[in-house]
Design a protein around this motif. Structure first.
Motif, PDB file in Angstrom:
ATOM      1  N   TRP A 408       0.828  -1.207   0.000  1.00  0.00           N
ATOM      2  CA  TRP A 408       0.000   0.000   0.000  1.00  0.00           C
ATOM      3  C   TRP A 408       0.870   1.269   0.000  1.00  0.00           C
ATOM      4  O   TRP A 408       0.521   2.277  -0.622  1.00  0.00           O
ATOM      5  CB  TRP A 408      -0.929   0.013   1.213  1.00  0.00           C
ATOM      6  N   GLY A 409       2.005   1.215   0.692  1.00  0.00           N
ATOM      7  CA  GLY A 409       2.905   2.366   0.748  1.00  0.00           C
ATOM      8  C   GLY A 409       3.456   2.732  -0.617  1.00  0.00           C
ATOM      9  O   GLY A 409       3.640   3.921  -0.935  1.00  0.00           O
ATOM     10  N   ALA A 410       3.718   1.722  -1.437  1.00  0.00           N
ATOM     11  CA  ALA A 410       4.219   1.981  -2.798  1.00  0.00           C
ATOM     12  C   ALA A 410       3.172   2.745  -3.610  1.00  0.00           C
ATOM     13  O   ALA A 410       3.497   3.663  -4.371  1.00  0.00           O
ATOM     14  CB  ALA A 410       4.565   0.659  -3.482  1.00  0.00           C
ATOM     15  N   LEU A 411       1.901   2.377  -3.441  1.00  0.00           N
ATOM     16  CA  LEU A 411       0.835   3.073  -4.166  1.00  0.00           C
ATOM     17  C   LEU A 411       0.624   4.479  -3.618  1.00  0.00           C
ATOM     18  O   LEU A 411       0.367   5.420  -4.383  1.00  0.00           O
ATOM     19  CB  LEU A 411      -0.462   2.266  -4.084  1.00  0.00           C
ATOM     20  N   LEU A 412       0.742   4.647  -2.307  1.00  0.00           N
ATOM     21  CA  LEU A 412       0.572   5.976  -1.707  1.00  0.00           C
ATOM     22  C   LEU A 412       1.635   6.946  -2.233  1.00  0.00           C
ATOM     23  O   LEU A 412       1.339   8.114  -2.499  1.00  0.00           O
ATOM     24  CB  LEU A 412       0.648   5.890  -0.185  1.00  0.00           C
ATOM     25  N   GLY A 413       2.863   6.453  -2.399  1.00  0.00           N
ATOM     26  CA  GLY A 413       3.929   7.294  -2.949  1.00  0.00           C
ATOM     27  C   GLY A 413       3.594   7.783  -4.347  1.00  0.00           C
ATOM     28  O   GLY A 413       3.840   8.940  -4.700  1.00  0.00           O
ATOM     29  N   ALA A 414       2.994   6.886  -5.157  1.00  0.00           N
ATOM     30  CA  ALA A 414       2.600   7.266  -6.517  1.00  0.00           C
ATOM     31  C   ALA A 414       1.459   8.286  -6.492  1.00  0.00           C
ATOM     32  O   ALA A 414       1.413   9.210  -7.306  1.00  0.00           O
ATOM     33  CB  ALA A 414       2.173   6.024  -7.299  1.00  0.00           C
ATOM     34  N   CYS A 415       0.540   8.114  -5.535  1.00  0.00           N
ATOM     35  CA  CYS A 415      -0.562   9.074  -5.402  1.00  0.00           C
ATOM     36  C   CYS A 415      -0.027  10.463  -5.065  1.00  0.00           C
ATOM     37  O   CYS A 415      -0.547  11.474  -5.551  1.00  0.00           O
ATOM     38  CB  CYS A 415      -1.527   8.616  -4.303  1.00  0.00           C
ATOM     39  N   ARG A 416       1.029  10.517  -4.273  1.00  0.00           N
ATOM     40  CA  ARG A 416       1.639  11.805  -3.927  1.00  0.00           C
ATOM     41  C   ARG A 416       2.240  12.457  -5.165  1.00  0.00           C
ATOM     42  O   ARG A 416       2.027  13.643  -5.432  1.00  0.00           O
ATOM     43  CB  ARG A 416       2.724  11.602  -2.863  1.00  0.00           C
ATOM     44  N   VAL A 417       2.997  11.667  -5.939  1.00  0.00           N
ATOM     45  CA  VAL A 417       3.668  12.206  -7.122  1.00  0.00           C
ATOM     46  C   VAL A 417       2.664  12.727  -8.144  1.00  0.00           C
ATOM     47  O   VAL A 417       2.838  13.795  -8.731  1.00  0.00           O
ATOM     48  CB  VAL A 417       4.584  11.132  -7.763  1.00  0.00           C
TER      49      VAL A 417
END
Length: 608
Positions: A408-417
């Protein structure tokens, strides 16, 4: 002929079973004395409790438990295969039990982690039967206490060893030092070590390891120096732990010194040591040296190849990482799940979506490796980096196992970018539900809100974080100089040379502005005036570390900086411009990867 028969059946447990249940054939082949040898041979080939029971039946019928210590060996075998009840019953039936017999039972219980049974057997041995425990007895119990962190029992055994007068036996002392150290009782381990009249290489290795494991890497190195002064010659274990301590300290010159010792001691052909050394250089930012060490290996194994692949992956050299993988396959080595984790990570860091999908596919279809959480995390990161957020989300939803915080953290990072607030909010809520005590999830969600100008939502997240007593990790940057690590925080004025550092930083900012640099104040996630934002962002720890590094290092040398948290966008842009105007290579390592800034560009391709 009998000898040949024994040799054959010793490798055929089923044949053994049938043989010992066929009385006439059995008696014809084995007279009484060879029978004991045959039974012991059969016992050594056992693979289950049922085979042990078959041999046990023959022992009862034809020989005595004391013959060839077969009773003790049966006890050990039963315990090895989890037959604790069978072992205990057999032990109780044995008419003559000496200290070896008791040790067999205690050792078996120790390996099974049955601390209570270990102690009960020890008490029976001493107080009911009057058999005096020896060094081997206590070593078994201490080993179990160490493996299962039962420190209170370990302390009791410590006192008992003192009472028995065997505390100063080197093996007992080493085991207790190891037990205290691994349980976090560093002072007790040190006192015991200092009281030992005789120390061997195991004693010294234990202390070096204990210091390192408890977070005292500098003391581990000092202990190694004392070891050399005492005349003890290091072995593979010593050097490996020492190299790991160097990694914790992050001091390149120390790594070079240990490298020199490896050459002096003539152990530079040791594959394990060279693998750890190569891995160390890669983690210190010296990828060329890491590759050179790897090339010196005569026959690198899978671990060595994987470590080298991981080095190129974390430095953002995806193409080279894939080349190493292909070379490894050509050498006839089978990749494992760790190899594929680093390979997929390399594809992710370099934006190789097609290649990443290909390797994820062949991992299971060609190499039979079932994808794990780490592999899914890499694939989510890979898709997210390419803006394929919906694909990444679908992959998570259809995973065959429950996604963890890494996925989930990997996807959250992409959502930030990519500024996907709605998906980011959902993912952050899932992360917070998974681990409410991790402040990073709250900070990431708050930052997403701040970047979108949703200050009230960001404030609510930070209030929630505060109410739960969670503290954000402060950003720190580190630079090696003069055999010392120099630490900087934002707005730092504690360094002895802080005035010179700030003058240098102002010069650098003026230079890069003339080259076209514009401060990215949007990365100041506070609702304050623009002028205040710019002042705040210009004093970030990375910038101070760069200014200091340029003041004290040679012009031709790469400047290597370590950061404990992710580098911000403005500092990233600043480092690119400084590398251009100063004509210097700047390498910044954060918790996930290396950024190589050179000629105004970064190896991450501006996505990290």
């Amino acid at each position: 002929m009998v000898k040949a028969a024994l040799s054959y059946i010793s490798h055929c447990p089923l044949v053994l079973y049938k043989l010992f249940t066929h009385r006439k054939l059995h008696n014809a082949l084995f007279p009484q004395e060879p029978l004991v040898s045959a039974l012991i041979l059969a016992l050594n080939s056992c693979s289950s409790v049922s085979y042990c029971q078959a041999i046990h039946a023959r022992v009862i019928k034809y020989v005595n438990y004391s013959d060839g210590f077969i009773g003790d060996q049966l006890v050990s075998k039963y315990l090895k295969f989890g037959g604790a009840e069978d072992a205990q019953k057999l032990f109780d039936e044995m008419p003559h039990k000496d200290v070896v017999s008791w040790n067999s039972l205690i050792s078996g219980f120790s390996q099974m982690g049955c601390i209570g049974k270990c102690l009960c057997t020890l008490f029976r041995m001493k107080f009911e039967m009057g058999v005096k425990p020896n060094e081997v007895t206590l070593l078994s119990v201490i080993s179990a206490c160490t493996d299962f962190s039962v420190i209170d029992v370990g302390k009791y055994i410590h006192g008992y060893a003192l009472k028995l007068g065997i505390l100063l036996e080197t093996k007992v002392g080493n085991s207790l030092v190891n037990m205290y150290g691994k349980s976090g009782y560093l002072d007790a381990a040190c006192r015991l070590f200092e009281a030992m009249p005789t120390r061997n290489i195991v004693s010294w290795n234990s202390m070096v390891m204990i210091y390192k494991q408890n977070g005292f890497a500098e003391e581990a190195v000092s202990c190694f120096s004392l070891m050399r002064m005492a005349g003890a010659e290091p072995d593979e274990g010593t050097i490996v732990v020492l190299l790991q301590a160097c990694e914790d300290l992050g001091v390149g010159k120390l790594a070079e010194g240990v490298h020199g010792l490896i050459l002096c001691y003539g152990i530079n052909a040791n594959g394990r040591i060279l693998t750890v050394l190569s891995n160390l250089y890669a983690k210190l930012g010296r990828l060329d040296t890491s590759w050179k060490v790897f090339r010196e290996m005569l026959s690198p194994d899978r671990v060595a190849w994987t470590a080298m692949l991981a080095g190129y992956a974390v430095h953002g050299h995806g193409k080279k990482a894939m080349e190493i993988f292909e070379s490894m396959i050509k050498e006839g080595l089978e990749p494992d799940h760790v190899t594929f984790t680093h390979l997929l990570n390399a594809c992710s860091h370099s934006g190789f979506v097609k290649e990443g999908k290909y390797y994820f596919k062949i991992m299971s279809e060609v190499y039979g490796i079932v994808p794990r959480l780490d592999h899914y995390s890499c694939m989510v990161d890979l898709l997210g980096r390419s803006g394929l957020l919906n694909d990444a989300y679908e992959l998570i939803i259809h995973m065959p196992m429950e996604p963890n915080s890494g996925v989930w953290g990997a996807l959250l990072g992409a959502c930030r970018v990519y500024g996907n607030i709605e998906l980011g909010k959902e993912v952050a809520e899932r992360l917070i539900a998974l681990d409410p005590s991790d402040p990073r999830n709250y900070i990431m969600l708050s930052n997403i809100y701040c970047a979108a100008g949703l200050w009230r939502d960001a404030s609510q997240v930070r209030t929630l974080m505060k109410d739960r007593g969670l503290i954000r990790t402060s950003g720190c940057s580190f630079v090696e100089h003069g055999n010392k690590i120099h630490r900087f925080v934002a707005g730092d004025r504690s360094h002895p040379e802080w005035e010179k550092i700030y003058v240098k930083l102002e010069e650098l900012i003026e230079k890069i502005r003339r080259a076209g640099f514009v401060s990215k104040t949007e990365f100041v996630l506070h609702d304050v005036e623009e002028e205040i934002k710019e002042d705040m962002i210009n004093k970030h720890s990375e910038k101070l570390a760069i200014a200091f590094g340029l003041l004290v290092t040679n012009a031709g040398m790469p400047l290597i900086i370590t950061k404990n948290i992710r580098i911000c966008g403005d500092c990233h842009s600043t480092a690119k411009f400084i590398s251009l105007v100063e004509k210097r290579t700047i390498i910044i390592r954060d918790p996930k990867r290396f950024h190589h800034f050179d000629h105004g560009l970064c190896s991450c391709g501006d996505y990290w």
